[in-house]
Motif scaffolding. Structure first.
Motif, mmCIF file in Angstrom:
data_model
loop_
_atom_site.group_PDB
_atom_site.id
_atom_site.type_symbol
_atom_site.label_atom_id
_atom_site.label_comp_id
_atom_site.label_asym_id
_atom_site.label_seq_id
_atom_site.Cartn_x
_atom_site.Cartn_y
_atom_site.Cartn_z
ATOM 1 N N PHE A 16 21.772 0.212 1.159
ATOM 2 C CA PHE A 16 22.908 0.912 0.543
ATOM 3 C C PHE A 16 22.924 2.378 0.962
ATOM 4 N N TYR A 17 21.791 3.064 0.809
ATOM 5 C CA TYR A 17 21.740 4.493 1.137
ATOM 6 C C TYR A 17 21.847 4.724 2.646
ATOM 7 N N LYS A 18 21.286 3.833 3.422
ATOM 8 C CA LYS A 18 21.374 3.961 4.877
ATOM 9 C C LYS A 18 22.838 3.868 5.323
ATOM 10 N N ALA A 19 23.570 2.943 4.720
ATOM 11 C CA ALA A 19 24.961 2.705 5.110
ATOM 12 C C ALA A 19 25.909 3.767 4.581
ATOM 13 N N LEU A 20 25.680 4.208 3.343
ATOM 14 C CA LEU A 20 26.661 5.081 2.676
ATOM 15 C C LEU A 20 26.275 6.555 2.657
ATOM 16 N N LEU A 21 24.996 6.832 2.970
ATOM 17 C CA LEU A 21 24.554 8.223 2.936
ATOM 18 C C LEU A 21 24.251 8.754 4.335
ATOM 19 N N VAL A 22 23.923 7.841 5.259
ATOM 20 C CA VAL A 22 23.567 8.248 6.625
ATOM 21 C C VAL A 22 24.644 7.814 7.617
ATOM 22 N N LYS A 23 24.870 6.496 7.718
ATOM 23 C CA LYS A 23 25.865 5.993 8.667
ATOM 24 C C LYS A 23 27.262 6.490 8.300
ATOM 25 N N ASN A 24 27.588 6.364 7.015
ATOM 26 C CA ASN A 24 28.838 6.907 6.483
ATOM 27 C C ASN A 24 28.454 7.926 5.415
ATOM 28 N N ARG A 25 28.763 9.178 5.593
ATOM 29 C CA ARG A 25 28.446 10.170 4.557
ATOM 30 C C ARG A 25 29.585 10.143 3.530
ATOM 31 N N VAL A 26 29.472 9.198 2.587
ATOM 32 C CA VAL A 26 30.527 9.012 1.586
ATOM 33 C C VAL A 26 30.448 10.136 0.557
#
Length: 201
Positions: free
Chosen positions: A109-119
């Motif tokens: 979750f954090y890899k996708a939304l905090l790193v890959k996508n900075r939501v």
């Protein structure tokens, strides 16, 4: 009045949709993902998606809210017992360990939304929790402003910003330090700063 139980089929479908969204966001930008993409990845019909969520943004927000709610709840359990804790060298407060444990537990979750996508919604929500965490810690550790090296509000802002970027860095590097190691180092930095002794040169 008894709280009505959610149908297990609803829980399962929503879980599948959330996992599908996270997987897709590990691969590409959120703007490039469609409801059909999410439905296909979750192996459900598109019409079923709309029985649970208005659109992909609603799914994204609900997913973030659920993870952050769990993070706040778990950390709060340890913060409430902060007065019983005595600091010892290289022994972090349990709340520090729990912070990184929760991040690790939801790593995709954090890899996708905090790193890959900075939501932005996740970033601001996480920062709000870190702010509460840091504020409580500093206020309990040192309630006297005269013993602080700078304005309390400035210190809190400085530390919470560092916490957020360190978490992002840790996730981006695939958690290359253990949860305990991160807790030890971050607590030591927060209390003592980066030096064992003040540099003379």
């Amino acid at each position: 009045m008894k709280k009505q139980r959610t149908d297990p089929r609803v829980i399962r479908t929503q879980r599948l949709l959330r996992h599908a969204l996270i997987e897709l966001m590990e691969e590409r930008e959120f703007e490039q993902i469609t409801v059909q993409d999410i439905s296909d990845r979750a192996s459900i019909k598109r019409v079923t998606f709309y029985l649970h969520y208005k659109d992909k943004n609603t799914l994204l927000i609900q997913t973030i809210d659920d993870v952050l709610s769990e993070l706040r709840e778990q950390i709060t359990k340890y913060i409430s017992h902060s007065n019983e804790f005595q600091f010892h060298e290289n022994e972090p407060h349990p709340s520090f360990i729990e912070l990184f444990h929760q991040i690790a537990a939801h790593f995709p979750f954090y890899k996708a939304l905090l790193v890959k996508n900075r939501v932005a919604y996740l970033t601001s929500g996480l920062l709000e929790i870190i702010h509460e965490f840091v504020s409580e810690g500093i206020n309990q550790t040192e309630p006297d402003d005269n013993n602080l090296t700078a304005n309390r509000d400035l210190i809190i802002k400085y530390v919470e910003s560092a916490f957020l970027e360190v978490i992002i860095w840790w996730v981006e590097n695939n958690m290359h330090y253990t949860e305990h190691e991160m807790a030890v180092q971050l607590m030591t930095l927060s209390i003592k700063g980066p030096y064992h002794h003040i540099p003379t040169k």
